[in-house]
Design a protein around this motif. Structure first.
Motif, short mmCIF file in Angstrom:
data_model
loop_
_atom_site.label_atom_id
_atom_site.label_comp_id
_atom_site.label_asym_id
_atom_site.label_seq_id
_atom_site.Cartn_x
_atom_site.Cartn_y
_atom_site.Cartn_z
N TYR A 11 0.85 -1.19 0.00
CA TYR A 11 0.00 0.00 0.00
C TYR A 11 0.88 1.24 0.00
O TYR A 11 1.98 1.23 0.58
CB TYR A 11 -0.92 0.00 1.23
CG TYR A 11 -1.88 -1.14 1.25
CD1 TYR A 11 -1.52 -2.36 1.83
CD2 TYR A 11 -3.15 -1.03 0.68
CE1 TYR A 11 -2.40 -3.43 1.84
CE2 TYR A 11 -4.04 -2.09 0.69
CZ TYR A 11 -3.66 -3.29 1.27
OH TYR A 11 -4.52 -4.35 1.26
N TRP A 12 0.39 2.31 -0.67
CA TRP A 12 1.16 3.54 -0.81
C TRP A 12 0.35 4.74 -0.39
O TRP A 12 -0.87 4.79 -0.60
CB TRP A 12 1.59 3.72 -2.27
CG TRP A 12 2.49 2.65 -2.77
CD1 TRP A 12 2.14 1.50 -3.39
CD2 TRP A 12 3.92 2.63 -2.68
NE1 TRP A 12 3.24 0.76 -3.70
CE2 TRP A 12 4.36 1.43 -3.28
CE3 TRP A 12 4.88 3.50 -2.16
CZ2 TRP A 12 5.71 1.07 -3.36
CZ3 TRP A 12 6.20 3.16 -2.26
CH2 TRP A 12 6.62 1.96 -2.84
N GLY A 13 1.05 5.73 0.15
CA GLY A 13 0.44 7.01 0.39
C GLY A 13 0.46 7.85 -0.89
O GLY A 13 0.97 7.41 -1.92
N GLN A 14 -0.05 9.06 -0.80
CA GLN A 14 -0.15 9.92 -1.97
C GLN A 14 1.15 10.64 -2.27
O GLN A 14 1.33 11.18 -3.37
CB GLN A 14 -1.28 10.95 -1.79
CG GLN A 14 -0.93 12.17 -0.95
CD GLN A 14 -0.84 11.89 0.54
OE1 GLN A 14 -1.10 10.77 1.01
NE2 GLN A 14 -0.49 12.90 1.31
N GLY A 15 2.08 10.63 -1.33
CA GLY A 15 3.37 11.27 -1.53
C GLY A 15 3.41 12.69 -0.99
O GLY A 15 2.39 13.39 -0.94
N THR A 16 4.60 13.08 -0.57
CA THR A 16 4.81 14.45 -0.11
C THR A 16 6.12 14.97 -0.68
O THR A 16 7.12 14.25 -0.70
CB THR A 16 4.82 14.52 1.44
OG1 THR A 16 4.90 15.88 1.87
CG2 THR A 16 5.95 13.73 2.06
N GLN A 17 6.10 16.19 -1.18
CA GLN A 17 7.26 16.75 -1.87
C GLN A 17 8.27 17.28 -0.87
O GLN A 17 7.92 18.02 0.07
CB GLN A 17 6.83 17.89 -2.80
CG GLN A 17 7.98 18.60 -3.50
CD GLN A 17 8.65 17.74 -4.56
OE1 GLN A 17 7.96 17.08 -5.36
NE2 GLN A 17 9.97 17.72 -4.56
N VAL A 18 9.53 16.91 -1.08
CA VAL A 18 10.65 17.46 -0.32
C VAL A 18 11.59 18.13 -1.32
O VAL A 18 12.05 17.49 -2.27
CB VAL A 18 11.40 16.37 0.46
CG1 VAL A 18 12.68 16.93 1.07
CG2 VAL A 18 10.50 15.79 1.54
N THR A 19 11.84 19.40 -1.11
CA THR A 19 12.73 20.15 -1.99
C THR A 19 13.84 20.77 -1.16
O THR A 19 13.57 21.48 -0.19
CB THR A 19 11.97 21.26 -2.74
OG1 THR A 19 10.90 20.68 -3.49
CG2 THR A 19 12.91 21.99 -3.70
N VAL A 20 15.08 20.47 -1.54
CA VAL A 20 16.24 20.99 -0.82
C VAL A 20 16.99 21.94 -1.76
O VAL A 20 17.47 21.52 -2.81
CB VAL A 20 17.17 19.85 -0.36
CG1 VAL A 20 18.31 20.42 0.48
CG2 VAL A 20 16.38 18.82 0.43
N SER A 21 17.07 23.18 -1.38
CA SER A 21 17.75 24.17 -2.20
C SER A 21 19.22 24.28 -1.81
O SER A 21 19.59 24.11 -0.65
CB SER A 21 17.07 25.53 -2.05
OG SER A 21 17.17 25.98 -0.71
N SER A 22 20.04 24.58 -2.80
CA SER A 22 21.49 24.68 -2.55
C SER A 22 21.90 26.08 -2.15
O SER A 22 21.13 27.01 -2.23
CB SER A 22 22.26 24.24 -3.79
OG SER A 22 21.88 25.04 -4.89
#
Length: 115
Positions: free
Chosen positions: A104-115
């Motif tokens: 089973y999977w969740g809908q996902g969550t975005q992780v963005t790491v800026s440099s």
């Protein structure tokens, strides 16, 4: 059936921290294995960290020493503490659960790491 709802993603600078949480609809101890996966643009989904009931967690080499996964059986949650984040950690993170042989999977969550 298992429903998974992720939270905690966002935008962070390199070197920062984020904590992801996955809430489950089933009593946590009834789920044999839970984990976090991620998928970056143009890349395949990869396992980040996973925990099998009664066993130690395992991590992909690229996050060892920076990420920690833990299950809260009282709260029916699976958390991922992410420290020392790098731009290459940028991806959509998915919670996964194996229950009675089904994934089973969740809908996902975005992780963005800026440099």
């Amino acid at each position: 059936q298992v429903q998974l709802v992720e939270s905690g993603g966002g935008l962070v600078q390199a070197g920062g921290s984020l904590r992801l949480s996955c809430a489950t609809s089933r009593i946590a101890f009834s789920i044999s294995t839970m984990g976090w996966y991620r998928q970056a643009p143009g890349k395949q989904r990869e396992l980040v960290a996973a925990m099998q009931r009664g066993s130690s967690p395992n991590y992909v080499d690229s996050v060892k020493g920076r990420f920690t996964i833990f299950r809260d059986y009282a709260k029916n949650t699976l958390d991922l503490q992410m420290n020392s984040l790098k731009p290459e950690d940028t991806a959509v993170y998915y919670c996964n659960a194996i229950y009675r042989g089904n994934a089973y999977w969740g809908q996902g969550t975005q992780v963005t790491v800026s440099s």
